[in-house]
Design an enzyme around this catalytic site. Structure first.
Site, PDB file in Angstrom:
ATOM      1  N   HIS A 184       0.882  -1.280   0.083  1.00 51.28           N
ATOM      2  CA  HIS A 184      -0.007   0.039   0.046  1.00 51.28           C
ATOM      3  C   HIS A 184       0.849   1.223   0.021  1.00 51.28           C
ATOM      4  O   HIS A 184       0.480   2.332  -0.717  1.00 51.28           O
ATOM      5  CB  HIS A 184      -0.724  -0.057   1.218  1.00 51.28           C
ATOM      6  CG  HIS A 184      -0.530  -0.209   2.510  1.00 51.28           C
ATOM      7  ND1 HIS A 184       0.447  -1.496   2.961  1.00 51.28           N
ATOM      8  CD2 HIS A 184       0.179   0.712   3.543  1.00 51.28           C
ATOM      9  CE1 HIS A 184       0.746  -1.404   4.167  1.00 51.28           C
ATOM     10  NE2 HIS A 184       0.661  -0.070   4.426  1.00 51.28           N
TER      11      HIS A 184
ATOM     12  N   GLY B 133       6.844   1.582   1.230  1.00 53.77           N
ATOM     13  CA  GLY B 133       7.188   2.552   1.819  1.00 53.77           C
ATOM     14  C   GLY B 133       8.839   3.043   2.106  1.00 53.77           C
ATOM     15  O   GLY B 133       9.177   4.177   1.287  1.00 53.77           O
ATOM     16  N   THR B 134       9.592   2.187   2.567  1.00 58.13           N
ATOM     17  CA  THR B 134      10.967   2.428   2.579  1.00 58.13           C
ATOM     18  C   THR B 134      11.822   1.748   1.493  1.00 58.13           C
ATOM     19  O   THR B 134      12.851   2.226   1.174  1.00 58.13           O
ATOM     20  CB  THR B 134      11.421   2.031   3.826  1.00 58.13           C
ATOM     21  OG1 THR B 134      11.150   0.341   4.028  1.00 58.13           O
ATOM     22  CG2 THR B 134      10.549   2.715   4.903  1.00 58.13           C
ATOM     23  N   GLY B 135      11.194   0.849   0.576  1.00 53.95           N
ATOM     24  CA  GLY B 135      11.862   0.025  -0.283  1.00 53.95           C
ATOM     25  C   GLY B 135      12.767  -1.243   0.727  1.00 53.95           C
ATOM     26  O   GLY B 135      12.896  -2.239   0.080  1.00 53.95           O
ATOM     27  N   ILE B 136      12.668  -1.114   1.960  1.00 58.87           N
ATOM     28  CA  ILE B 136      13.510  -2.010   2.690  1.00 58.87           C
ATOM     29  C   ILE B 136      13.072  -3.327   3.099  1.00 58.87           C
ATOM     30  O   ILE B 136      13.661  -4.453   2.589  1.00 58.87           O
ATOM     31  CB  ILE B 136      13.783  -1.549   4.253  1.00 58.87           C
ATOM     32  CG1 ILE B 136      14.587  -0.084   4.194  1.00 58.87           C
ATOM     33  CG2 ILE B 136      14.541  -2.430   5.169  1.00 58.87           C
ATOM     34  CD1 ILE B 136      14.820   0.628   5.265  1.00 58.87           C
ATOM     35  N   GLY B 137      11.521  -3.110   3.072  1.00 51.11           N
ATOM     36  CA  GLY B 137      10.895  -4.713   3.601  1.00 51.11           C
ATOM     37  C   GLY B 137      10.908  -5.406   2.166  1.00 51.11           C
ATOM     38  O   GLY B 137      11.212  -6.857   2.351  1.00 51.11           O
TER      39      GLY B 137
ATOM     40  N   HIS C 144      28.058  -4.091 -11.245  1.00 50.31           N
ATOM     41  CA  HIS C 144      28.826  -4.845 -10.686  1.00 50.31           C
ATOM     42  C   HIS C 144      28.135  -6.023 -10.019  1.00 50.31           C
ATOM     43  O   HIS C 144      28.504  -7.050  -9.958  1.00 50.31           O
ATOM     44  CB  HIS C 144      29.204  -3.951  -9.234  1.00 50.31           C
ATOM     45  CG  HIS C 144      30.151  -2.815  -9.821  1.00 50.31           C
ATOM     46  ND1 HIS C 144      31.107  -2.487  -8.860  1.00 50.31           N
ATOM     47  CD2 HIS C 144      30.470  -2.095 -10.950  1.00 50.31           C
ATOM     48  CE1 HIS C 144      31.737  -1.160  -9.263  1.00 50.31           C
ATOM     49  NE2 HIS C 144      31.361  -1.125 -10.766  1.00 50.31           N
TER      50      HIS C 144
ATOM     51  N   ARG D 275      35.852 -10.307 -12.440  1.00 51.92           N
ATOM     52  CA  ARG D 275      35.948  -9.960 -11.181  1.00 51.92           C
ATOM     53  C   ARG D 275      34.272  -9.850 -10.287  1.00 51.92           C
ATOM     54  O   ARG D 275      33.998 -10.455  -9.335  1.00 51.92           O
ATOM     55  CB  ARG D 275      36.653  -8.838 -10.334  1.00 51.92           C
ATOM     56  CG  ARG D 275      36.184  -7.471 -10.814  1.00 51.92           C
ATOM     57  CD  ARG D 275      37.444  -6.321 -10.422  1.00 51.92           C
ATOM     58  NE  ARG D 275      36.687  -5.237 -10.291  1.00 51.92           N
ATOM     59  CZ  ARG D 275      36.455  -4.324 -11.521  1.00 51.92           C
ATOM     60  NH1 ARG D 275      36.656  -4.994 -12.846  1.00 51.92           N
ATOM     61  NH2 ARG D 275      36.068  -3.138 -11.543  1.00 51.92           N
TER      62      ARG D 275
HETATM   63  C1  RB5 Z   1       4.119  -0.106   5.566  1.00 52.63           C
HETATM   64  O1  RB5 Z   1       3.633   0.666   6.583  1.00 52.63           O
HETATM   65  C2  RB5 Z   1       5.789  -0.157   5.474  1.00 52.63           C
HETATM   66  O2  RB5 Z   1       6.142  -0.749   6.793  1.00 52.63           O
HETATM   67  C3  RB5 Z   1       6.127  -0.726   4.480  1.00 52.63           C
HETATM   68  O3  RB5 Z   1       5.618  -0.031   3.279  1.00 52.63           O
HETATM   69  C4  RB5 Z   1       7.568  -0.757   4.202  1.00 52.63           C
HETATM   70  O4  RB5 Z   1       8.276   0.655   4.408  1.00 52.63           O
HETATM   71  C5  RB5 Z   1       8.375  -1.873   4.918  1.00 52.63           C
HETATM   72  O5  RB5 Z   1       9.507  -2.099   4.896  1.00 52.63           O
END
Ligand code: RB5
Length: 142
Positions: A8, A65-69, A97, A132
């Site tokens: 979302h 939201g962050t791209g991390i998850g 790379h 490499r």
């Molecule tokens: C959702 O609120 C948020 O946690 C998700 O989009 C993301 O940033 C998770 O890494």
């Protein structure tokens, strides 16, 4: 074929990227989500990562939201090298790379103008094929 997915938090940016891909005449498969209703990012990150890993799609784009998850999730799938990029240099370098096959971005981190530029660089930059880098990529999964 490009696999694209989001949660979302990334839905609005995913729609902008889809419009951009359509304007460029690039083929894509949309693995959801399909609204801004709260949902669980691993579902969509796994779907995109598996589509790339099994060869259904050549490259993937994931947005939360962050791209991390989504990047953490995608990188659990064997064969996936997901790169979280919020700048043009990283997008180019990770293709050259790391031969990254999934681009992850955070819609709450960057604006759409920069995100579309990063998408273009990621999709258009070839892997360097340097010995490499081939060796190092092989070491990731062995
Ligand atoms: C959702 O609120 C948020 O946690 C998700 O989009 C993301 O940033 C998770 O890494």
């Amino acid at each position: 074929m490009i696999a694209i997915g989001c949660d979302h938090g990334g839905y609005g940016l995913k729609q902008e990227i889809i419009k951009h891909l359509q304007e460029k005449g690039l083929e894509f498969k949309d693995y959801g989500c399909y609204s801004e209703e709260s949902c669980d990012y691993p579902i969509y990150a796994k779907a995109v990562a598996e589509a790339v890993a099994d060869g259904t799609c050549e490259q993937g784009i994931l947005i939360c939201g962050t791209g991390i998850g989504v990047s953490i999730t995608a990188n659990k799938v064997p064969g996936i090298r997901a790169a979280l990029c919020h700048d043009c240099f990283s997008a180019q370098a990770t293709r050259e790379h790391n031969d990254a096959n999934v681009l992850a971005m955070g819609a709450r981190v960057i604006g759409p103008g920069l995100a579309l530029k990063i998408v273009d660089i990621f999709l258009e930059t070839p892997f360097s094929n340097d010995e490499r880098h081939i060796r190092r990529i092989g070491m990731i999964e062995s």
